[in-house]
Motif scaffolding. Sequence first.
Motif, short mmCIF file in Angstrom:
data_model
loop_
_atom_site.label_atom_id
_atom_site.label_comp_id
_atom_site.label_asym_id
_atom_site.label_seq_id
_atom_site.Cartn_x
_atom_site.Cartn_y
_atom_site.Cartn_z
N THR A 100 12.59 -5.10 6.26
CA THR A 100 13.45 -4.26 5.44
C THR A 100 13.84 -2.97 6.18
O THR A 100 14.85 -2.37 5.87
CB THR A 100 12.77 -3.86 4.11
OG1 THR A 100 11.61 -3.09 4.38
CG2 THR A 100 12.38 -5.08 3.29
N PHE A 101 13.02 -2.53 7.07
CA PHE A 101 13.39 -1.37 7.90
C PHE A 101 12.53 -1.32 9.15
O PHE A 101 11.55 -2.05 9.26
CB PHE A 101 13.29 -0.05 7.12
CG PHE A 101 11.90 0.36 6.73
CD1 PHE A 101 11.16 1.25 7.48
CD2 PHE A 101 11.32 -0.16 5.56
CE1 PHE A 101 9.87 1.63 7.09
CE2 PHE A 101 10.05 0.22 5.17
CZ PHE A 101 9.32 1.11 5.93
N GLN B 33 0.83 -1.21 0.00
CA GLN B 33 0.00 0.00 0.00
C GLN B 33 0.87 1.26 0.00
O GLN B 33 2.09 1.19 0.11
CB GLN B 33 -0.94 -0.02 1.20
CG GLN B 33 -0.20 0.12 2.52
CD GLN B 33 -1.12 -0.08 3.72
OE1 GLN B 33 -2.16 -0.71 3.61
NE2 GLN B 33 -0.72 0.47 4.85
N VAL B 34 0.21 2.40 -0.08
CA VAL B 34 0.91 3.69 -0.14
C VAL B 34 1.89 3.81 1.03
O VAL B 34 1.53 3.52 2.17
CB VAL B 34 -0.10 4.86 -0.09
CG1 VAL B 34 0.62 6.19 -0.01
CG2 VAL B 34 -1.00 4.82 -1.31
N GLY B 35 3.12 4.19 0.73
CA GLY B 35 4.10 4.44 1.77
C GLY B 35 4.65 3.21 2.46
O GLY B 35 5.26 3.30 3.52
N SER B 36 4.48 2.05 1.86
CA SER B 36 4.91 0.83 2.55
C SER B 36 6.39 0.51 2.33
O SER B 36 6.93 -0.37 3.00
CB SER B 36 4.04 -0.36 2.10
OG SER B 36 4.07 -0.49 0.71
N GLY B 37 7.03 1.19 1.39
CA GLY B 37 8.47 0.95 1.20
C GLY B 37 8.82 0.35 -0.16
O GLY B 37 9.95 -0.11 -0.35
N LYS B 38 7.90 0.39 -1.10
CA LYS B 38 8.13 -0.22 -2.43
C LYS B 38 9.28 0.44 -3.18
O LYS B 38 10.19 -0.23 -3.65
CB LYS B 38 6.86 -0.09 -3.31
CG LYS B 38 5.62 -0.72 -2.74
CD LYS B 38 4.45 -0.52 -3.68
CE LYS B 38 4.01 0.94 -3.83
NZ LYS B 38 3.43 1.54 -2.61
N THR B 39 9.21 1.77 -3.28
CA THR B 39 10.20 2.46 -4.10
C THR B 39 11.60 2.30 -3.52
O THR B 39 12.55 1.98 -4.24
CB THR B 39 9.84 3.96 -4.22
OG1 THR B 39 8.51 4.06 -4.75
CG2 THR B 39 10.79 4.69 -5.14
N ARG B 40 11.71 2.47 -2.20
CA ARG B 40 13.02 2.32 -1.56
C ARG B 40 13.59 0.93 -1.81
O ARG B 40 14.78 0.78 -2.13
CB ARG B 40 12.90 2.56 -0.05
CG ARG B 40 12.60 3.99 0.35
CD ARG B 40 13.87 4.82 0.50
NE ARG B 40 14.66 4.44 1.66
CZ ARG B 40 14.72 5.12 2.80
NH1 ARG B 40 13.99 6.21 2.97
NH2 ARG B 40 15.51 4.74 3.77
N GLU C 188 5.28 2.58 -9.84
CA GLU C 188 3.87 2.95 -10.04
C GLU C 188 3.35 2.35 -11.35
O GLU C 188 2.82 3.03 -12.22
CB GLU C 188 3.69 4.47 -10.04
CG GLU C 188 4.21 5.16 -8.79
CD GLU C 188 3.33 4.93 -7.56
OE1 GLU C 188 2.16 4.52 -7.72
OE2 GLU C 188 3.81 5.14 -6.42
#
Length: 385
Positions: A384-385, A77-84, A290
Amino acid sequence: MDDWNEAEGGYKKFVEMLITRRAVLPDRLGGNATPIAETVSSGAVNIKIGKEEGNGEPFAWTVNGVGYSPHIAIMGQVGSGKTRTMLEAILQMHRQTQAPVLLLDLGKGELADNAELARELGAEVLRVPQNPIGLDMFHGSCASEDIASDTVLGFRDSLTKVMQSRPGGKQLDHIREALKPLFSRNVRISMEGVRDCLKNYYEENEINIDSVISAINDLTERTIFRPEIAPADFFSRSWIITFGQARDTVKNLAAYLLLDALNVFLKNLQEASRDSEGHRAIRLILAVDEAKNLLASRHQGLSDNIRLHRSKGLVVLLASQSPDDYKGAGDDYLENIGLPICFKTNAVATAVIQNMFKGKVNFAALDTGVCLTLKDGRALRVKTF
Ligand SMILES: Nc1ncnc2c1ncn2[C@@H]1O[C@H](COP(=O)(O)OP(=O)(O)OP(=O)(O)O)[C@@H](O)[C@H]1O
Ligand SMILES: [Mg+2]
């Protein structure tokens, strides 16, 4: 003489027999006859993502091993860490292989501002439409009539996918008839060239202006492609391409044409070499952040790249919010994914995902920074974090 006799004196038939039977020529010639230098396999490419829950060991995955796909799908979901997570995986692969990275940010475009990322990848940053994409996207279309036809039909598919209403049979015919001569006789074809050619055809044949013309007019309001760099060169460099200010139609068309050009380019390449243990050389890393709309569009270029080109050394990373993004008619891209990384989402896992994890999985209860992935075919939680 045997052939001549068998052709019963028909000259055309005789020549055909010589070509098909004796000369053993390929059916068609590739548009990109110059392959990029054969990449030498850099051995096993291992990426480390977070720490395994339980033993706290780093979770490692070999991208280019034997018998499975190198592609990675990241969901959450939004802000879950996908891009990082995606960027971290790309950087690790790039450091080990020096493979060029084509990173498409189909979201808000914030990856354009990540100077550190561009520097590490040696990537040029493009903000479309302020910066047009310098790719000669129809490169090689004039190599033969067949290739020109294929290129026209491929472009027509991409164009009609971004049009608000699907054009009818007659309109589809107009597009093909109008563009075939352009594509079979010219090099470095621009979108503006396509527009002018369509307009001329409509004028000459006294066809009223319709949704095809208005669509191509909209799409050429700003220059999105400048056909300067041949695919072999373009796909040997790293690019971060973002669409923060672009309209959806422009963004989608640009993504489609890029993926089509990549597909044609890779089709004509030789297989990437393997080392003695079978680790495939990685030639190019394609990453799409995205990717929701792109996945939903069922675009043939994306599907071909994912399904067909891992033997050419292509690695694809896709980030999108929900496993549902992969659901739909026809292709299920997930079946061609080697590593799923699922962060928290309330969406219900699709049948293919259940299948991958060999059972019911629930992503809704995952803590922040924790993802569910696979290790030796079994579900594993990784922090992951
Ligand atoms: N590896 C990490 N270490 C520390 N914090 C992290 C890490 N990954 C993600 N975060 C935190 O989570 C936030 C969101 O991360 P990221 O942008 O990668 O998520 P996303 O799923 O891509 O979000 P969006 O849906 O908005 O694109 C970051 O701003 C950061 O605060
Ligand atoms: Mg993101």
